[in-house]
Design a protein around this motif. Structure first.
Motif, PDB file in Angstrom:
ATOM      1  N   MET A  72      -9.436   5.592  17.742  1.00 17.32           N
ATOM      2  CA  MET A  72      -8.353   5.465  18.704  1.00 17.32           C
ATOM      3  C   MET A  72      -7.570   4.190  18.483  1.00 17.32           C
ATOM      4  O   MET A  72      -8.135   3.123  18.310  1.00 17.32           O
ATOM      5  N   GLY A  73      -6.250   4.325  18.492  1.00 20.57           N
ATOM      6  CA  GLY A  73      -5.355   3.177  18.487  1.00 20.57           C
ATOM      7  C   GLY A  73      -5.042   2.827  19.924  1.00 20.57           C
ATOM      8  O   GLY A  73      -5.750   3.230  20.846  1.00 20.57           O
ATOM      9  N   LYS A  74      -3.938   2.121  20.143  1.00 18.32           N
ATOM     10  CA  LYS A  74      -3.587   1.697  21.505  1.00 18.32           C
ATOM     11  C   LYS A  74      -3.511   2.873  22.467  1.00 18.32           C
ATOM     12  O   LYS A  74      -4.046   2.825  23.554  1.00 18.32           O
ATOM     13  N   GLY A  75      -2.854   3.939  22.059  1.00 19.86           N
ATOM     14  CA  GLY A  75      -2.741   5.095  22.943  1.00 19.86           C
ATOM     15  C   GLY A  75      -2.905   6.411  22.214  1.00 19.86           C
ATOM     16  O   GLY A  75      -2.591   7.457  22.758  1.00 19.86           O
ATOM     17  N   CYS A  76      -3.392   6.358  20.984  1.00 15.66           N
ATOM     18  CA  CYS A  76      -3.479   7.556  20.149  1.00 15.66           C
ATOM     19  C   CYS A  76      -4.926   7.830  19.752  1.00 15.66           C
ATOM     20  O   CYS A  76      -5.561   7.014  19.090  1.00 15.66           O
ATOM     21  N   LEU A  77      -5.417   8.951  20.181  1.00 20.51           N
ATOM     22  CA  LEU A  77      -6.742   9.423  19.814  1.00 20.51           C
ATOM     23  C   LEU A  77      -6.568  10.312  18.590  1.00 20.51           C
ATOM     24  O   LEU A  77      -5.780  11.259  18.611  1.00 20.51           O
ATOM     25  N   ARG A  78      -7.261   9.978  17.486  1.00 17.10           N
ATOM     26  CA  ARG A  78      -7.071  10.696  16.218  1.00 17.10           C
ATOM     27  C   ARG A  78      -8.331  11.467  15.845  1.00 17.10           C
ATOM     28  O   ARG A  78      -9.429  10.922  15.886  1.00 17.10           O
ATOM     29  N   PHE A  79      -8.130  12.716  15.453  1.00 12.56           N
ATOM     30  CA  PHE A  79      -9.224  13.562  14.979  1.00 12.56           C
ATOM     31  C   PHE A  79      -8.910  13.948  13.543  1.00 12.56           C
ATOM     32  O   PHE A  79      -7.964  14.683  13.282  1.00 12.56           O
ATOM     33  N   ARG A  80      -9.692  13.441  12.613  1.00 10.95           N
ATOM     34  CA  ARG A  80      -9.432  13.697  11.191  1.00 10.95           C
ATOM     35  C   ARG A  80      -9.753  15.136  10.794  1.00 10.95           C
ATOM     36  O   ARG A  80      -9.140  15.667   9.883  1.00 10.95           O
ATOM     37  N   LYS A  81     -10.703  15.747  11.474  1.00 12.87           N
ATOM     38  CA  LYS A  81     -11.060  17.136  11.192  1.00 12.87           C
ATOM     39  C   LYS A  81     -10.887  17.943  12.474  1.00 12.87           C
ATOM     40  O   LYS A  81     -11.464  17.601  13.507  1.00 12.87           O
TER      41      LYS A  81
END
Length: 121
Positions: free
Chosen positions: A88-97
């Motif tokens: 997670m960045g400041k407001g971005c939740l990232r899912f690589r898969k």
């Protein structure tokens, strides 16, 4: 994906790969179920959900991951423990898969967002 020029979310979803389309459609479905009273719009080239003209949630299919944007700092703080192990960045939740998306967590974040207005970061 480069910023979409689609005028609506249906158009956006036709632009993404078939593999990503299914998972993004599921994210959209969760947003529509939980964000009652929000407007579904395209903002910054991605699907977004606004309340009273303020964007609180968005999602996108990026080249390397699926992004879930949570613009409410109060909700992020309330879920600090559950978000601790996430990319997670400041407001971005990232899912690589796509198969690693925690839809239960997303639903809970959406419910908390919908429960009351809050400060947008």
């Amino acid at each position: 994906m480069v910023q979409s020029k689609a005028s609506d979310v249906d158009g956006y979803l036709t632009e993404v790969s078939e593999e990503r389309r299914a998972v993004l459609t599921k994210v959209r479905q969760l947003c529509r179920e939980e964000l009652v009273g929000f407007d579904e719009v395209m903002a910054y080239g991605m699907p977004a959900y606004e309340r009273d003209g303020a964007c609180e949630i968005a999602f996108a299919g990026q080249k390397q991951y699926i992004s879930f944007y949570l613009m409410r700092s109060d909700v992020r703080e309330a879920f600090e423990e559950r978000l601790a192990g996430q990319d997670m960045g400041k407001g971005c939740l990232r899912f690589r898969k796509p198969e690693n998306i925690d839809f239960g967590l997303l639903r809970d974040l959406l419910k908390a967002t919908a429960a009351r207005p809050g400060k947008i970061c």
